[in-house]
Design a protein around this motif. Structure first.
Motif, mmCIF file in Angstrom:
data_model
loop_
_atom_site.group_PDB
_atom_site.id
_atom_site.type_symbol
_atom_site.label_atom_id
_atom_site.label_comp_id
_atom_site.label_asym_id
_atom_site.label_seq_id
_atom_site.Cartn_x
_atom_site.Cartn_y
_atom_site.Cartn_z
ATOM 1 N N PHE A 12 0.800 -1.224 0.000
ATOM 2 C CA PHE A 12 0.000 0.000 0.000
ATOM 3 C C PHE A 12 0.833 1.276 0.000
ATOM 4 O O PHE A 12 0.527 2.208 -0.731
ATOM 5 C CB PHE A 12 -0.981 0.010 1.165
ATOM 6 C CG PHE A 12 -2.145 -0.937 1.006
ATOM 7 C CD1 PHE A 12 -2.347 -1.666 -0.158
ATOM 8 C CD2 PHE A 12 -3.040 -1.110 2.041
ATOM 9 C CE1 PHE A 12 -3.417 -2.530 -0.296
ATOM 10 C CE2 PHE A 12 -4.121 -1.968 1.915
ATOM 11 C CZ PHE A 12 -4.305 -2.680 0.746
ATOM 12 N N SER A 13 1.865 1.345 0.809
ATOM 13 C CA SER A 13 2.646 2.588 0.853
ATOM 14 C C SER A 13 3.337 2.858 -0.478
ATOM 15 O O SER A 13 3.398 4.008 -0.914
ATOM 16 C CB SER A 13 3.658 2.570 2.001
ATOM 17 O OG SER A 13 4.637 1.586 1.789
ATOM 18 N N SER A 14 3.823 1.824 -1.144
ATOM 19 C CA SER A 14 4.472 2.053 -2.437
ATOM 20 C C SER A 14 3.451 2.431 -3.515
ATOM 21 O O SER A 14 3.756 3.220 -4.405
ATOM 22 C CB SER A 14 5.306 0.847 -2.867
ATOM 23 O OG SER A 14 4.493 -0.283 -3.074
ATOM 24 N N ILE A 15 2.233 1.918 -3.423
ATOM 25 C CA ILE A 15 1.171 2.302 -4.372
ATOM 26 C C ILE A 15 0.837 3.781 -4.186
ATOM 27 O O ILE A 15 0.745 4.537 -5.157
ATOM 28 C CB ILE A 15 -0.083 1.418 -4.181
ATOM 29 C CG1 ILE A 15 0.214 -0.018 -4.611
ATOM 30 C CG2 ILE A 15 -1.275 1.981 -4.959
ATOM 31 C CD1 ILE A 15 -0.865 -1.024 -4.232
ATOM 32 N N GLU A 16 0.685 4.192 -2.938
ATOM 33 C CA GLU A 16 0.368 5.598 -2.668
ATOM 34 C C GLU A 16 1.485 6.521 -3.139
ATOM 35 O O GLU A 16 1.214 7.574 -3.719
ATOM 36 C CB GLU A 16 0.098 5.797 -1.177
ATOM 37 C CG GLU A 16 -1.191 5.159 -0.725
ATOM 38 C CD GLU A 16 -1.428 5.215 0.768
ATOM 39 O OE1 GLU A 16 -2.589 5.119 1.162
ATOM 40 O OE2 GLU A 16 -0.441 5.344 1.543
ATOM 41 N N LYS A 17 2.723 6.141 -2.922
ATOM 42 C CA LYS A 17 3.858 6.965 -3.338
ATOM 43 C C LYS A 17 3.967 7.040 -4.857
ATOM 44 O O LYS A 17 4.211 8.103 -5.423
ATOM 45 C CB LYS A 17 5.158 6.421 -2.759
ATOM 46 C CG LYS A 17 5.324 6.673 -1.291
ATOM 47 C CD LYS A 17 6.600 6.037 -0.769
ATOM 48 C CE LYS A 17 6.641 6.112 0.740
ATOM 49 N NZ LYS A 17 7.732 5.308 1.310
#
Length: 70
Positions: A12-17
């Motif tokens: 999730f964090s890499s998708i958001e970034k």
């Protein structure tokens, strides 16, 4: 100490970034879609929103696993 996030949520964090917006926003795009099959939704996210296969797959799998909430 916080336990590391595992499974689909670990992306999730890499998708958001990489693609912007919160995960909830991506799920809000997936839920009302007339497409219902996993790979149809993955293909749509890739074609229409430029997501990579793994990220699209993660979002679809996680969203579909939640059910429709009813």
């Amino acid at each position: 100490m916080t336990a590391p996030v595992k499974g689909p949520a670990s992306y999730f964090s890499s998708i958001e970034k990489k693609y912007g917006g919160p995960i909830a926003g991506w799920k809000d795009l997936i839920r009302p879609s007339p497409l219902t099959q996993h790979m149809e939704l993955v293909t749509w996210l890739k074609a229409e929103h430029g997501l990579g296969h793994g990220h699209a797959n993660t979002l679809v799998a996680h969203t579909l696993a939640e059910g429709d909430g009813n």
